[in-house]
Structure formats: structure tokens, C-alpha cells
Design a protein around this motif. Structure first.
Motif, mmCIF file in Angstrom:
data_model
loop_
_atom_site.group_PDB
_atom_site.id
_atom_site.type_symbol
_atom_site.label_atom_id
_atom_site.label_comp_id
_atom_site.label_asym_id
_atom_site.label_seq_id
_atom_site.Cartn_x
_atom_site.Cartn_y
_atom_site.Cartn_z
ATOM 1 N N VAL A 110 -17.264 20.748 -21.702
ATOM 2 C CA VAL A 110 -18.311 21.914 -22.292
ATOM 3 C C VAL A 110 -17.814 20.604 -23.565
ATOM 4 C CG1 VAL A 110 -19.340 24.136 -22.670
ATOM 5 C CG2 VAL A 110 -18.972 23.331 -20.572
ATOM 6 N N ALA A 111 -17.098 20.835 -24.035
ATOM 7 C CA ALA A 111 -16.431 20.660 -25.247
ATOM 8 C C ALA A 111 -16.947 19.576 -25.446
ATOM 9 C CB ALA A 111 -15.029 20.820 -25.348
ATOM 10 N N GLU A 112 -17.142 18.264 -24.646
ATOM 11 C CA GLU A 112 -17.054 16.900 -24.869
ATOM 12 C C GLU A 112 -18.704 16.917 -25.271
ATOM 13 O OE1 GLU A 112 -17.198 12.641 -21.901
ATOM 14 O OE2 GLU A 112 -15.538 13.767 -21.689
ATOM 15 N N LYS A 113 -19.388 17.631 -24.409
ATOM 16 C CA LYS A 113 -21.146 17.101 -24.138
ATOM 17 C C LYS A 113 -21.011 18.132 -25.853
ATOM 18 C CE LYS A 113 -25.070 17.873 -22.304
ATOM 19 N NZ LYS A 113 -25.426 17.078 -22.893
ATOM 20 N N MET A 114 -20.153 19.267 -25.981
ATOM 21 C CA MET A 114 -20.986 20.200 -26.992
ATOM 22 C C MET A 114 -21.196 19.181 -28.286
ATOM 23 S SD MET A 114 -23.702 21.658 -25.998
ATOM 24 C CE MET A 114 -24.297 22.750 -27.549
ATOM 25 N N THR A 115 -19.746 18.622 -28.439
ATOM 26 C CA THR A 115 -19.575 17.974 -29.786
ATOM 27 C C THR A 115 -20.345 16.954 -30.476
ATOM 28 O OG1 THR A 115 -16.513 18.662 -28.759
ATOM 29 C CG2 THR A 115 -17.417 16.572 -30.181
ATOM 30 N N LYS A 116 -20.794 15.896 -29.229
ATOM 31 C CA LYS A 116 -21.631 15.015 -29.755
ATOM 32 C C LYS A 116 -22.593 15.565 -30.197
ATOM 33 C CE LYS A 116 -19.601 11.515 -26.525
ATOM 34 N NZ LYS A 116 -19.646 11.575 -25.396
ATOM 35 N N GLU A 117 -22.972 17.464 -29.515
ATOM 36 C CA GLU A 117 -24.983 17.642 -29.657
ATOM 37 C C GLU A 117 -24.753 18.314 -31.465
ATOM 38 O OE1 GLU A 117 -27.314 20.371 -27.378
ATOM 39 O OE2 GLU A 117 -26.712 18.910 -26.815
ATOM 40 N N SER A 118 -23.172 19.058 -31.576
ATOM 41 C CA SER A 118 -23.137 20.344 -32.160
ATOM 42 C C SER A 118 -22.669 19.664 -33.665
ATOM 43 C CB SER A 118 -22.513 21.354 -31.933
ATOM 44 O OG SER A 118 -21.457 21.511 -31.249
ATOM 45 N N LYS A 119 -22.251 18.566 -33.316
ATOM 46 C CA LYS A 119 -20.867 18.157 -34.488
ATOM 47 C C LYS A 119 -19.737 19.189 -34.834
ATOM 48 C CE LYS A 119 -23.624 14.924 -36.775
ATOM 49 N NZ LYS A 119 -24.818 14.880 -37.596
ATOM 50 N N LEU A 120 -19.623 20.106 -33.552
ATOM 51 C CA LEU A 120 -18.245 20.995 -34.366
ATOM 52 C C LEU A 120 -17.562 20.151 -33.341
ATOM 53 C CD1 LEU A 120 -20.260 24.640 -33.151
ATOM 54 C CD2 LEU A 120 -19.814 24.104 -35.295
ATOM 55 N N SER A 121 -15.521 20.377 -33.506
ATOM 56 C CA SER A 121 -15.257 20.269 -32.664
ATOM 57 C C SER A 121 -14.858 20.713 -31.840
ATOM 58 C CB SER A 121 -13.445 20.145 -33.829
ATOM 59 O OG SER A 121 -13.201 21.844 -33.523
ATOM 60 N N PRO A 122 -14.173 19.963 -30.567
ATOM 61 C CA PRO A 122 -14.116 20.385 -29.286
ATOM 62 C C PRO A 122 -12.688 21.995 -29.217
ATOM 63 C CG PRO A 122 -13.419 18.068 -29.308
ATOM 64 C CD PRO A 122 -13.368 18.646 -30.843
#
Length: 135
Positions: A110-122
Motif C-alpha cells: 500500500v505504501a509503495e503504490k500510494m507513495t507514487k500516487e499521493s507524493k506522501l512519504s511511505p
């Protein structure tokens, strides 16, 4: 979820004592971090840009750890402090993160995928994942 953006040490004393997540957009000294923790007793996360985090002393890292405050690396992309003192994580991103968790997807994925999408850190995504919904 709101992240309070602090762009200078002069703002620390005027912070709301209930702040939980703060992004420091300046290079803090040990004194600044002590003052921040004293001003915001409910603080859970201090986020710093990567270049600033490298300058935090080991003793300050240990102090934050003892206070149960996470020190995270990250940025608030596209945020304009002159318009709003808070960076708001879009509710759609929080919903996606929680939906992925509900589907049983491992936290790291989840962290890996959403980092790219949201620009939030893992680590910020993992914080959102493990945080009880209060929004």
C-alpha cells in the motif's frame, strides 16, 4: 488529515497545542525541537525534508523517540503557505489507503503504490494506515 506547515522558528510559540502532525519547512536546531515538543504536547509526527533530516543530531532523534514522536522524511508538494497554513491530505487518498488495507493488501505494498500516487512519504502512508479514523 491536516499537516501543519511551519516555515520559521518564530511560528512555534503560536502553534495550537493540539497539533499532532507538523512539517518543518526550515532547518530546526535542537532548541527549536524542544520548544516544539513543549508547545505541542500531543505531537505524534515531525516531518522534515530529506536534506534537513540529515542534519538532526542523534541525541535529538533519541529524544523524539523517547517522547514517542516519529521523525519522518517527506515534503508537502505544491503547498502554498501564504494561502493556507495547513497541507490537507486529500480525503480520496485516505479512502484509497484504507480501502487497500480493508482488501488485505500488505502495508508495504500500500505504501509503495500510494507513495507514487499521493507524493506522501511511505512512512506517512503507514501512519495513515495505522491511525484510527477520526476525520
Amino acid at each position: 488529515m491536516k499537516i501543519r506547515v511551519v516555515s520559521s522558528r518564530d511560528e512555534i510559540l503560536s502553534l495550537n497545542p493540539n497539533e499532532r502532525v507538523i512539517h518543518l519547512a526550515f532547518r530546526p536546531s535542537n532548541k527549536d525541537i524542544f520548544l516544539l515538543v513543549e508547545t505541542c504536547p500531543k505531537l505524534e509526527i515531525v516531518q522534515l525534508p530529506k536534506s534537513y533530516q540529515k542534519t538532526i543530531s542523534k541525541s535529538m532523534e533519541m529524544f523524539l523517540e523517547m517522547q514517542k514522536i516519529q521523525l519522518l522524511e517527506g515534503d508537502v508538494w505544491g503547498h502554498r503557505k501564504d494561502i493556507n497554513e495547513y497541507y490537507t491530505v486529500p480525503p480520496s487518498i485516505i479512502t484509497k489507503i484504507r480501502n487497500m488495507k480493508a482488501e488485505g493488501i500488505p502495508s508495504e505494498n500500500v505504501a509503495e503504490k500510494m507513495t507514487k500516487e499521493s507524493k506522501l512519504s511511505p512512512k506517512m502512508i503507514l501512519y495513515i494506515l495505522n491511525r484510527k479514523p477520526v476525520e
